[in-house]
Write a protein that holds these residues in place. Structure first.
Motif, PDB file in Angstrom:
ATOM      1  N   TRP A  38       1.126  -1.151   0.050  1.00 19.50           N
ATOM      2  CA  TRP A  38      -0.256  -0.101  -0.165  1.00 19.50           C
ATOM      3  C   TRP A  38       1.108   1.214  -0.380  1.00 19.50           C
ATOM      4  O   TRP A  38       0.242   1.874  -0.783  1.00 19.50           O
ATOM      5  CB  TRP A  38      -0.994  -0.320   1.464  1.00 19.50           C
ATOM      6  CG  TRP A  38      -2.063  -0.606   0.341  1.00 19.50           C
ATOM      7  CD1 TRP A  38      -1.776  -2.474   1.157  1.00 19.50           C
ATOM      8  CD2 TRP A  38      -3.517  -0.603   0.030  1.00 19.50           C
ATOM      9  NE1 TRP A  38      -2.857  -3.088   1.183  1.00 19.50           N
ATOM     10  CE2 TRP A  38      -3.967  -2.151  -0.538  1.00 19.50           C
ATOM     11  CE3 TRP A  38      -3.346  -0.174  -0.729  1.00 19.50           C
ATOM     12  CZ2 TRP A  38      -5.001  -2.248  -0.777  1.00 19.50           C
ATOM     13  CZ3 TRP A  38      -4.695   0.185  -1.241  1.00 19.50           C
ATOM     14  CH2 TRP A  38      -5.333  -0.878  -1.377  1.00 19.50           C
ATOM     15  N   LEU A  41       1.226   1.365  -4.141  1.00 17.22           N
ATOM     16  CA  LEU A  41       0.994   2.232  -4.881  1.00 17.22           C
ATOM     17  C   LEU A  41       0.293   3.615  -4.338  1.00 17.22           C
ATOM     18  O   LEU A  41      -0.322   4.123  -4.968  1.00 17.22           O
ATOM     19  CB  LEU A  41      -1.108   1.176  -3.595  1.00 17.22           C
ATOM     20  CG  LEU A  41      -1.195  -0.129  -4.303  1.00 17.22           C
ATOM     21  CD1 LEU A  41      -2.357  -0.391  -3.616  1.00 17.22           C
ATOM     22  CD2 LEU A  41      -1.252   0.349  -5.806  1.00 17.22           C
ATOM     23  N   ALA A  42       0.513   4.124  -3.588  1.00 23.85           N
ATOM     24  CA  ALA A  42       0.359   5.436  -2.782  1.00 23.85           C
ATOM     25  C   ALA A  42       1.674   6.503  -3.628  1.00 23.85           C
ATOM     26  O   ALA A  42       0.600   7.372  -4.220  1.00 23.85           O
ATOM     27  CB  ALA A  42       0.767   5.748  -0.887  1.00 23.85           C
ATOM     28  N   ALA A  45       0.232   6.072  -6.869  1.00 22.46           N
ATOM     29  CA  ALA A  45      -1.116   7.134  -7.187  1.00 22.46           C
ATOM     30  C   ALA A  45      -0.775   8.421  -7.139  1.00 22.46           C
ATOM     31  O   ALA A  45      -1.449   9.278  -7.810  1.00 22.46           O
ATOM     32  CB  ALA A  45      -2.090   6.964  -6.176  1.00 22.46           C
ATOM     33  N   PHE A 103      -2.801  10.412   0.376  1.00 18.36           N
ATOM     34  CA  PHE A 103      -2.424   9.857  -0.385  1.00 18.36           C
ATOM     35  C   PHE A 103      -3.352   7.910   0.318  1.00 18.36           C
ATOM     36  O   PHE A 103      -3.863   7.114   0.310  1.00 18.36           O
ATOM     37  CB  PHE A 103      -2.432   9.175  -1.346  1.00 18.36           C
ATOM     38  CG  PHE A 103      -2.656   9.714  -3.148  1.00 18.36           C
ATOM     39  CD1 PHE A 103      -1.928  10.994  -2.782  1.00 18.36           C
ATOM     40  CD2 PHE A 103      -2.665   9.283  -3.755  1.00 18.36           C
ATOM     41  CE1 PHE A 103      -2.219  11.672  -4.132  1.00 18.36           C
ATOM     42  CE2 PHE A 103      -2.909  10.066  -4.294  1.00 18.36           C
ATOM     43  CZ  PHE A 103      -2.717  11.685  -5.542  1.00 18.36           C
ATOM     44  N   ALA A 104      -2.505   8.157   1.948  1.00 17.94           N
ATOM     45  CA  ALA A 104      -2.327   7.366   2.553  1.00 17.94           C
ATOM     46  C   ALA A 104      -3.742   6.826   2.729  1.00 17.94           C
ATOM     47  O   ALA A 104      -4.200   6.298   3.293  1.00 17.94           O
ATOM     48  CB  ALA A 104      -1.141   7.130   3.323  1.00 17.94           C
ATOM     49  N   LEU A 106      -6.461   8.187   1.941  1.00 13.89           N
ATOM     50  CA  LEU A 106      -7.673   7.987   0.890  1.00 13.89           C
ATOM     51  C   LEU A 106      -7.253   6.684   0.515  1.00 13.89           C
ATOM     52  O   LEU A 106      -8.613   6.075   0.289  1.00 13.89           O
ATOM     53  CB  LEU A 106      -7.562   8.806  -0.129  1.00 13.89           C
ATOM     54  CG  LEU A 106      -7.416  10.385  -0.128  1.00 13.89           C
ATOM     55  CD1 LEU A 106      -7.540  11.497  -1.077  1.00 13.89           C
ATOM     56  CD2 LEU A 106      -9.093  10.364   0.705  1.00 13.89           C
ATOM     57  N   LEU A 107      -6.099   6.171  -0.033  1.00 10.86           N
ATOM     58  CA  LEU A 107      -6.424   4.806   0.089  1.00 10.86           C
ATOM     59  C   LEU A 107      -6.743   3.366   0.561  1.00 10.86           C
ATOM     60  O   LEU A 107      -7.454   2.249   0.498  1.00 10.86           O
ATOM     61  CB  LEU A 107      -4.952   4.568  -0.675  1.00 10.86           C
ATOM     62  CG  LEU A 107      -4.056   4.787  -1.792  1.00 10.86           C
ATOM     63  CD1 LEU A 107      -2.765   4.550  -2.386  1.00 10.86           C
ATOM     64  CD2 LEU A 107      -5.568   4.468  -3.286  1.00 10.86           C
ATOM     65  N   ILE A 110     -10.461   2.547   0.382  1.00  7.18           N
ATOM     66  CA  ILE A 110     -10.763   1.657   0.179  1.00  7.18           C
ATOM     67  C   ILE A 110     -10.944   0.269   0.657  1.00  7.18           C
ATOM     68  O   ILE A 110     -10.562  -0.098   1.060  1.00  7.18           O
ATOM     69  CB  ILE A 110     -10.084   1.443  -1.006  1.00  7.18           C
ATOM     70  CG1 ILE A 110      -9.579   2.297  -1.727  1.00  7.18           C
ATOM     71  CG2 ILE A 110     -10.191   0.055  -2.182  1.00  7.18           C
ATOM     72  CD1 ILE A 110      -7.767   2.285  -2.649  1.00  7.18           C
ATOM     73  N   SER A 113      -8.509  -2.609   1.994  1.00  4.62           N
ATOM     74  CA  SER A 113      -7.012  -1.963   2.241  1.00  4.62           C
ATOM     75  C   SER A 113      -6.627  -2.198   2.729  1.00  4.62           C
ATOM     76  O   SER A 113      -6.631  -2.266   4.541  1.00  4.62           O
ATOM     77  CB  SER A 113      -7.055  -0.920   1.285  1.00  4.62           C
ATOM     78  OG  SER A 113      -7.459   0.526   2.114  1.00  4.62           O
ATOM     79  N   THR A 115      -4.293   0.477   5.434  1.00  4.34           N
ATOM     80  CA  THR A 115      -4.310   1.963   5.824  1.00  4.34           C
ATOM     81  C   THR A 115      -2.781   2.234   6.628  1.00  4.34           C
ATOM     82  O   THR A 115      -2.962   1.811   7.850  1.00  4.34           O
ATOM     83  CB  THR A 115      -4.966   2.701   7.365  1.00  4.34           C
ATOM     84  OG1 THR A 115      -6.263   1.910   6.809  1.00  4.34           O
ATOM     85  CG2 THR A 115      -5.296   4.182   6.775  1.00  4.34           C
ATOM     86  N   SER A 224      -9.592  11.947   6.423  1.00  6.22           N
ATOM     87  CA  SER A 224      -8.578  12.309   5.684  1.00  6.22           C
ATOM     88  C   SER A 224      -8.166  12.396   5.602  1.00  6.22           C
ATOM     89  O   SER A 224      -6.426  13.542   5.435  1.00  6.22           O
ATOM     90  CB  SER A 224      -8.694  10.461   4.884  1.00  6.22           C
ATOM     91  OG  SER A 224      -9.652   9.343   4.578  1.00  6.22           O
TER      92      SER A 224
END
Lengths: 248, 176
Positions: A38, A41-42, A45, A103-104, A106-107, A110, A113, A115, A224
């Motif tokens: 993650w 992914l951040a 993104a 972004f961490a 908000l992701l 999901i 996911s 955090t 967030s």
């Protein structure tokens, strides 16, 4: 993930468990874990928005470029307004922090996911980096003058030593509050979401639980963004102590 | 509450306090932050900064161009107004000139007419005077002849000079 077997079992904290991405086993410092996934992914993104989104360098921006420019302008103004003109040099660092936290957070919203910012290890690292960076920067720029921040010259002389102690304590508590605030907000919100998700599997209360989840999800979305903002603006405030002229 | 639930679910309690994963998290966090920092400072921020500066420049240029055009438009309008005012003044001047000319013509014509009329009047007066003089002379002649006849009828002989004097005296004393 709640009702297994007979009883209602809710594990709201299971979502925070760090586990290896591939197979089972111990988590070494280099092991790729769900945290790694993650975090990356951040990074992806942020890359998508800030690099791919702005690839056309249009004078009349596309939607993604608009958003990137908006964030740029927002943080740039924040650094300039809060930390002062000398603080603009450190704008890339503040921007990195803000985008990462945003972004961490908000992701993490999901479903299924992980955090990353709900972990004290992550937020404490960020906060300590800010704390150490600001302290070292202040000492480097102002030398002993940086310590004058703790000596409140506007207070009566008799009070100054006491105030100095208080100021010193509050200064060293900064990284703690800075990191716990972010991790605590995120963790609590996600844990509550999970609890309601557990209740949603009980037919009797599931409409209420789903309604509450929707409401809390909206709240978490707000939290967030606000926590990312708070983390960043506090960073700017601390930065001001190191680079600004006046102290508060 | 959350801690209790977590504690009941698993032995380690809050995963956030599981220090064995800290090294891993911090390591990957640092990797991620460095990646984001490099992405931003190498590509994104200079690019966005350049775009914003360019847009600012473009907007400033466009505004300057608009200002320039506005100035030119107002200059053109001023020129137009000036030309209009000039034309008006010219027209007024021409009208005044024409008026003056007409006035002069009129005055000359009037003067000519006056002169003509007064000449004719003088001529007429002269003729009237002539006619009157000749009439007086005729009257004098008739009076003289009549007087001579009367004198002859009454048996006298009229001296021409005396008659002349007598008639002249009468006519002077009794104007027509």
């Amino acid at each position: 993930m709640a009702a297994e077997g007979g009883g209602l079992q809710i594990h709201p904290m299971d979502q925070f468990i760090v586990k290896p991405l591939f197979g089972e086993g111990a988590v070494h410092w280099y092991t790729p874990t769900n945290v790694t996934l993650w975090l990356m992914l951040a990074v992806v993104a942020i890359g998508l928005l800030m690099v791919v989104g702005t690839r056309r360098r249009a004078v009349v921006p596309s939607r993604s470029q608009s958003v990137a420019e908006l964030i740029y302008g927002f943080i740039h103004n924040m650094v300039e307004d809060v930390a002062g003109h000398d603080g603009v040099k450190y704008f890339p660092y503040v921007m990195t922090l803000f985008l990462f936290v945003l972004f961490a957070n908000l992701l993490g919203l999901i479903p299924m996911s992980f955090t990353t910012t709900s972990h004290v290890a992550v937020t404490a690292t960020l906060a300590l980096a800010v704390f150490l960076g600001v302290t070292l920067l202040g000492l480097a720029r102002k030398g002993v003058g940086f310590l004058a921040m703790f000596w409140v010259s506007s207070a009566p002389l008799a009070l100054r030593p006491i105030l100095a102690v208080i100021e010193l304590i509050s200064y060293f508590v900064r990284p703690v509050s800075h990191s716990i605030r972010l991790a605590g907000n995120l963790m609590a919100g996600h844990a509550v979401l999970k609890v309601f998700a557990g209740f949603a599997s009980v037919a009797l209360v599931s409409p209420v639980a789903i309604g509450a989840m929707t409401a809390i999800y909206a709240l978490e979305l707000l939290v967030s963004v606000i926590q990312a903002y708070v983390f960043t603006i506090l960073t700017c405030v601390y930065l001001k102590d190191a680079v600004g002229d006046a102290h508060h | 509450m959350a801690t209790e639930a977590g504690g009941a679910a698993q032995s380690v309690g809050m995963p956030q306090l599981d220090f064995t994963t800290y090294g891993n998290q911090i390591f990957w966090l640092v990797v991620a932050l460095v990646a984001i920092y490099l992405l931003l400072t190498r590509i994104a921020l200079p690019r966005i900064g350049a775009v914003l500066a360019e847009r600012k420049g473009t907007v400033a240029n466009d505004l300057a161009a608009a200002e320039d055009l506005k100035e030119r438009a107002s200059a053109a309008e001023a020129a137009y107004q000036k030309a209009l005012a000039d034309a008006r003044a010219e027209a007024a001047r021409i009208i005044a000139e024409a008026k003056a000319e007409i006035q002069a013509d009129l005055a000359r014509a009037l003067a000519e007419a006056d002169a003509d009329i007064s000449a004719r009047a003088a001529e007429s007066e002269r003729r009237i005077a002539e006619i009157r003089a000749s009439a007086m002379q005729s009257v004098a002649e008739v009076a003289r002849d009549t007087a001579a006849e009367l004198v002859a009828v009454l048996g006298g002989s009229a001296d021409a000079a005396a008659l002349e004097a007598a008639v002249g005296a009468r006519m002077k004393g009794q104007p027509s």
